[in-house]
Design a protein around this motif. Structure first.
Motif, PDB file in Angstrom:
ATOM      1  N   GLY A 391     -13.210   9.503  -5.572  1.00 21.82           N
ATOM      2  CA  GLY A 391     -11.897  10.103  -5.804  1.00 21.82           C
ATOM      3  C   GLY A 391     -10.850   9.025  -5.990  1.00 21.82           C
ATOM      4  N   THR A 392     -10.846   8.378  -7.172  1.00 18.68           N
ATOM      5  CA  THR A 392      -9.816   7.372  -7.473  1.00 18.68           C
ATOM      6  C   THR A 392      -9.232   7.634  -8.853  1.00 18.68           C
ATOM      7  N   ALA A 393      -8.021   7.157  -9.051  1.00 18.43           N
ATOM      8  CA  ALA A 393      -7.369   7.252 -10.364  1.00 18.43           C
ATOM      9  C   ALA A 393      -6.468   6.041 -10.499  1.00 18.43           C
ATOM     10  N   ILE A 394      -5.941   5.834 -11.713  1.00 14.99           N
ATOM     11  CA  ILE A 394      -4.985   4.744 -11.935  1.00 14.99           C
ATOM     12  C   ILE A 394      -3.619   5.381 -12.123  1.00 14.99           C
ATOM     13  N   ASN A 395      -2.644   4.962 -11.326  1.00 13.94           N
ATOM     14  CA  ASN A 395      -1.324   5.601 -11.431  1.00 13.94           C
ATOM     15  C   ASN A 395      -0.490   4.958 -12.556  1.00 13.94           C
ATOM     16  N   ALA A 396       0.745   5.443 -12.693  1.00 16.01           N
ATOM     17  CA  ALA A 396       1.596   5.007 -13.812  1.00 16.01           C
ATOM     18  C   ALA A 396       1.878   3.500 -13.758  1.00 16.01           C
ATOM     19  N   ASP A 397       1.825   2.920 -12.546  1.00 13.35           N
ATOM     20  CA  ASP A 397       2.061   1.468 -12.418  1.00 13.35           C
ATOM     21  C   ASP A 397       0.779   0.662 -12.610  1.00 13.35           C
ATOM     22  N   GLY A 398      -0.297   1.340 -12.956  1.00 14.85           N
ATOM     23  CA  GLY A 398      -1.564   0.620 -13.153  1.00 14.85           C
ATOM     24  C   GLY A 398      -2.291   0.322 -11.858  1.00 14.85           C
ATOM     25  N   LYS A 399      -1.857   0.949 -10.760  1.00 18.76           N
ATOM     26  CA  LYS A 399      -2.500   0.695  -9.453  1.00 18.76           C
ATOM     27  C   LYS A 399      -3.613   1.718  -9.207  1.00 18.76           C
ATOM     28  N   ILE A 400      -4.646   1.294  -8.475  1.00 17.72           N
ATOM     29  CA  ILE A 400      -5.730   2.213  -8.133  1.00 17.72           C
ATOM     30  C   ILE A 400      -5.289   3.030  -6.910  1.00 17.72           C
ATOM     31  N   VAL A 401      -5.320   4.362  -7.049  1.00 19.39           N
ATOM     32  CA  VAL A 401      -4.849   5.241  -5.961  1.00 19.39           C
ATOM     33  C   VAL A 401      -5.918   6.262  -5.595  1.00 19.39           C
ATOM     34  N   THR A 402      -5.762   6.853  -4.400  1.00 21.30           N
ATOM     35  CA  THR A 402      -6.686   7.901  -3.961  1.00 21.30           C
ATOM     36  C   THR A 402      -6.444   9.151  -4.803  1.00 21.30           C
ATOM     37  N   ASN A 403      -7.532   9.858  -5.109  1.00 25.67           N
ATOM     38  CA  ASN A 403      -7.409  11.031  -5.971  1.00 25.67           C
ATOM     39  C   ASN A 403      -8.422  12.106  -5.583  1.00 25.67           C
ATOM     40  N   GLY A 404      -8.895  12.033  -4.328  1.00 24.83           N
ATOM     41  CA  GLY A 404      -9.896  13.007  -3.882  1.00 24.83           C
ATOM     42  C   GLY A 404     -10.265  12.700  -2.451  1.00 24.83           C
ATOM     43  N   GLY A 405     -11.192  13.462  -1.889  1.00 23.81           N
ATOM     44  CA  GLY A 405     -11.537  13.329  -0.473  1.00 23.81           C
ATOM     45  C   GLY A 405     -12.339  12.081  -0.180  1.00 23.81           C
ATOM     46  N   ARG A 406     -13.473  11.962  -0.868  1.00 23.91           N
ATOM     47  CA  ARG A 406     -14.285  10.757  -0.688  1.00 23.91           C
ATOM     48  C   ARG A 406     -13.834   9.788  -1.774  1.00 23.91           C
ATOM     49  N   VAL A 407     -13.314   8.660  -1.369  1.00 25.52           N
ATOM     50  CA  VAL A 407     -12.592   7.784  -2.302  1.00 25.52           C
ATOM     51  C   VAL A 407     -13.485   6.668  -2.834  1.00 25.52           C
ATOM     52  N   LEU A 408     -14.138   5.956  -1.927  1.00 27.11           N
ATOM     53  CA  LEU A 408     -14.992   4.827  -2.331  1.00 27.11           C
ATOM     54  C   LEU A 408     -16.285   4.885  -1.536  1.00 27.11           C
ATOM     55  N   CYS A 409     -17.320   4.262  -2.069  1.00 30.38           N
ATOM     56  CA  CYS A 409     -18.553   4.090  -1.285  1.00 30.38           C
ATOM     57  C   CYS A 409     -18.939   2.625  -1.390  1.00 30.38           C
ATOM     58  N   VAL A 410     -18.764   1.904  -0.289  1.00 34.51           N
ATOM     59  CA  VAL A 410     -19.049   0.471  -0.258  1.00 34.51           C
ATOM     60  C   VAL A 410     -20.525   0.313   0.070  1.00 34.51           C
ATOM     61  N   THR A 411     -21.284  -0.229  -0.877  1.00 33.14           N
ATOM     62  CA  THR A 411     -22.747  -0.221  -0.762  1.00 33.14           C
ATOM     63  C   THR A 411     -23.276  -1.648  -0.763  1.00 33.14           C
ATOM     64  N   ALA A 412     -24.207  -1.939   0.144  1.00 29.50           N
ATOM     65  CA  ALA A 412     -24.730  -3.303   0.250  1.00 29.50           C
ATOM     66  C   ALA A 412     -26.241  -3.306   0.366  1.00 29.50           C
ATOM     67  N   LEU A 413     -26.844  -4.395  -0.104  1.00 32.03           N
ATOM     68  CA  LEU A 413     -28.282  -4.611   0.040  1.00 32.03           C
ATOM     69  C   LEU A 413     -28.510  -5.680   1.095  1.00 32.03           C
ATOM     70  N   GLY A 414     -29.519  -5.473   1.949  1.00 33.62           N
ATOM     71  CA  GLY A 414     -29.843  -6.491   2.949  1.00 33.62           C
ATOM     72  C   GLY A 414     -31.320  -6.443   3.281  1.00 33.62           C
ATOM     73  N   ASP A 415     -31.831  -7.551   3.840  1.00 32.50           N
ATOM     74  CA  ASP A 415     -33.261  -7.600   4.157  1.00 32.50           C
ATOM     75  C   ASP A 415     -33.646  -6.625   5.261  1.00 32.50           C
ATOM     76  N   SER A 416     -32.681  -6.146   6.023  1.00 30.24           N
ATOM     77  CA  SER A 416     -32.958  -5.139   7.056  1.00 30.24           C
ATOM     78  C   SER A 416     -31.764  -4.190   7.071  1.00 30.24           C
ATOM     79  N   THR A 417     -31.930  -3.074   7.756  1.00 29.38           N
ATOM     80  CA  THR A 417     -30.807  -2.141   7.878  1.00 29.38           C
ATOM     81  C   THR A 417     -29.629  -2.844   8.529  1.00 29.38           C
ATOM     82  N   LYS A 418     -29.931  -3.654   9.536  1.00 29.26           N
ATOM     83  CA  LYS A 418     -28.872  -4.343  10.269  1.00 29.26           C
ATOM     84  C   LYS A 418     -28.055  -5.257   9.349  1.00 29.26           C
ATOM     85  N   ILE A 419     -28.769  -5.972   8.489  1.00 26.09           N
ATOM     86  CA  ILE A 419     -28.067  -6.898   7.580  1.00 26.09           C
ATOM     87  C   ILE A 419     -27.270  -6.122   6.526  1.00 26.09           C
ATOM     88  N   ALA A 420     -27.888  -5.087   5.966  1.00 26.86           N
ATOM     89  CA  ALA A 420     -27.177  -4.280   4.959  1.00 26.86           C
ATOM     90  C   ALA A 420     -25.920  -3.675   5.583  1.00 26.86           C
TER      91      ALA A 420
END
Ligand code: AMP
Ligand code: GLY
Length: 448
Positions: A391-420
């Motif tokens: 849920g993101t959009a770009i506003n009139a100033d060119g900024k990234i803004v929230t536009n819904g409930g779930r906004v971002l999903c930060v996803t990582a890879l790691g050698d174990s669950t703990k590292i990810a």
């Protein structure tokens, strides 16, 4: 040639990101997309809503757009018959027909189908509001069976149509809300009331071409808004892949008892299933349980946020998979996965899941994959973390803004669950906006 993805969530950003890496695909159009798919390398948003089926078909049919195939992200256009429309115009599309999408769009259809083909699921009964006596029968059924008990609106309710009632009062209230007070409109004019199942949930997603099946990597979602599975149900607050609960033995059982009977059963019904088939499973923790695996629900699409970690781990060319699926040759291709664990943490807007606040400017404290040049994006293409937008959009100033409930999903890879987990939460620490919230325990179940 180009590709078209329909939808605007994190799932669609992840699919577009993956597809854009494919050498056989020039550009990925996303309709309508989000700020992430707008800024992504080799992708372009088009201003057509996911439910504007005719306009989408016109776009795909336009020779100038050179669309090789279309992938449908969310359930609404599928339930509305987008696949039927595209196919009638000779356009290549991956997803189920309207009739096949009933596995998700009607819980009653799904439950009766599972009953008919002996696919393990919770005991249930359905009730509608066509007669006051039926509503009374629903209340009586609750009194006879006691709590906990689960009340589900029959139709699509954006993941909100399920009440897991722990008291009789809550259960009766849910029936009244759906059948008497139309709290879910037509979707709740019929309800499924079912037995409460205890255990651990997992998402089991496969690709189907009507007769052949190709399982994707297993994953696990986190449905409740708060840490330790507390608070309201959401579309999903985070996910990881693989799900250790899906051992090789359980995997084989799910294929034998759930996936193959579903694909064969749909063929027998004369409605072959093409598309992503997502079985939401409850796996009993009781080692002596006769039926350890039960189906909670079917979805006729990829999961969100499950897609984000799954796409991070997929090493096979995604475009090749889709083309085999459309051609009915999924038996001629296999999938290869990154051996590492992928884990995604959803960052949600203030007041999600009730009435999420829109328009808050998102601050990225360091450069991430989005606010950098295309050349830099190429360099970090194989990085071990990625910020997928929803849920993101770009506003009139060119900024990234929230536009819904779930906004971002930060996803990582790691050698174990703990590292990810460590990498993902480090990246989360670099992002902020007013009212941003997230779960702090994504992946903890896999650590046990
Ligand atoms: P559904 O949309 O059917 O997947 O339901 C949403 C969520 O409600 C599931 O992910 C489960 O957490 C919960 N749920 C659904 N059905 C049951 C059930 N029979 N027993 C326990 N929990 C359930
Ligand atoms: N994450 C749950 C779903 O996509 O339905």
């Amino acid at each position: 040639m180009n590709a078209l993805i329909i939808g605007s969530g994190g799932r669609e950003h992840a699919m577009a990101w993956k597809l854009a890496k494919s050498e056989t695909i020039g550009k990925v159009f996303v309709a309508p997309g989000n700020a992430g798919t707008h800024l992504e390398y080799h992708t372009e948003n088009i201003d057509i809503k996911e439910t504007e089926i005719q306009k989408l078909a016109d776009f795909a049919a336009d020779k100038n757009n050179r669309i090789k195939f279309t992938i449908v992200g969310p359930e609404a256009p599928l339930a509305a018959g987008i696949v039927d429309e595209f196919r009638s115009r000779g356009l290549h599309i991956f997803g189920p027909t309207k009739a096949a999408a009933r596995l998700e769009s009607s819980k009653e259809f799904a439950k009766k189908f599972m009953q008919k083909y002996n696919i393990p699921t919770a005991k249930f009964q359905t009730f509608d509001n066509s007669d006051p006596a039926n509503i009374q029968a629903a209340h009586d059924y609750i009194d006879q069976n006691g709590t906990p008990i689960v009340i589900k609106a029959d139709g699509l309710a954006a993941g909100k149509g399920v009440v897991v009632a722990t008291t009789l009062e809550e259960a009766h209230q849910a029936v009244d809300d759906m059948l008497n007070n139309a709290s879910f409109g037509a979707a709740g004019a019929k309800v499924v009331i079912e037995e409460f199942l205890d255990g651990e949930e997992a998402s089991f997603i496969v690709m189907c071409d009507g007769k052949n099946v190709l399982p994707l990597a297993s994953s696990q979602d986190h449905k409740r808004v708060g840490d330790n599975d507390t608070g309201a149900n959401t579309g999903g607050m985070g996910a990881y892949s693989p799900a250790p609960i899906i051992t090789p033995k359980i995997h084989a059982e799910v294929m034998r008892d759930v996936i193959y009977p579903t694909i064969r059963g749909m063929l027998d019904e004369g409605i072959p299933f093409t598309g992503f088939l997502y079985a939401g499973l409850m796996i009993s923790k009781n080692p002596d349980a006769t039926n350890k695996i039960k189906v909670l629900e079917f979805n006729c699409r990829m999961g969100d946020p499950e897609t984000q970690p799954i796409m991070m781990r997929l090493k096979t060319n995604f475009a090749d998979l889709i083309e085999h699926a459309i051609d009915g040759t999924l038996n001629q291709i296999d999938t290869e996965w990154d051996r590492r664990v992928a884990l995604g943490v959803v960052l949600a807007a203030q007041n999600y899941p009730q009435t999420p606040k829109k328009g808050d400017v998102i601050t990225f404290l360091t450069k991430n994959n989005i606010n950098i040049s295309n050349a830099e994006k190429e360099e970090i293409k194989e990085n071990n973390s990625y910020v997928f937008h929803a849920g993101t959009a770009i506003n009139a100033d060119g900024k990234i803004v929230t536009n819904g409930g779930r906004v971002l999903c930060v996803t990582a890879l790691g050698d174990s669950t703990k590292i990810a987990q460590k990498i993902a939460y480090e990246e989360v620490g670099k992002i902020s906006w007013d009212g941003m919230h997230f779960r702090h325990d994504i992946g903890n179940k896999a650590l046990k």
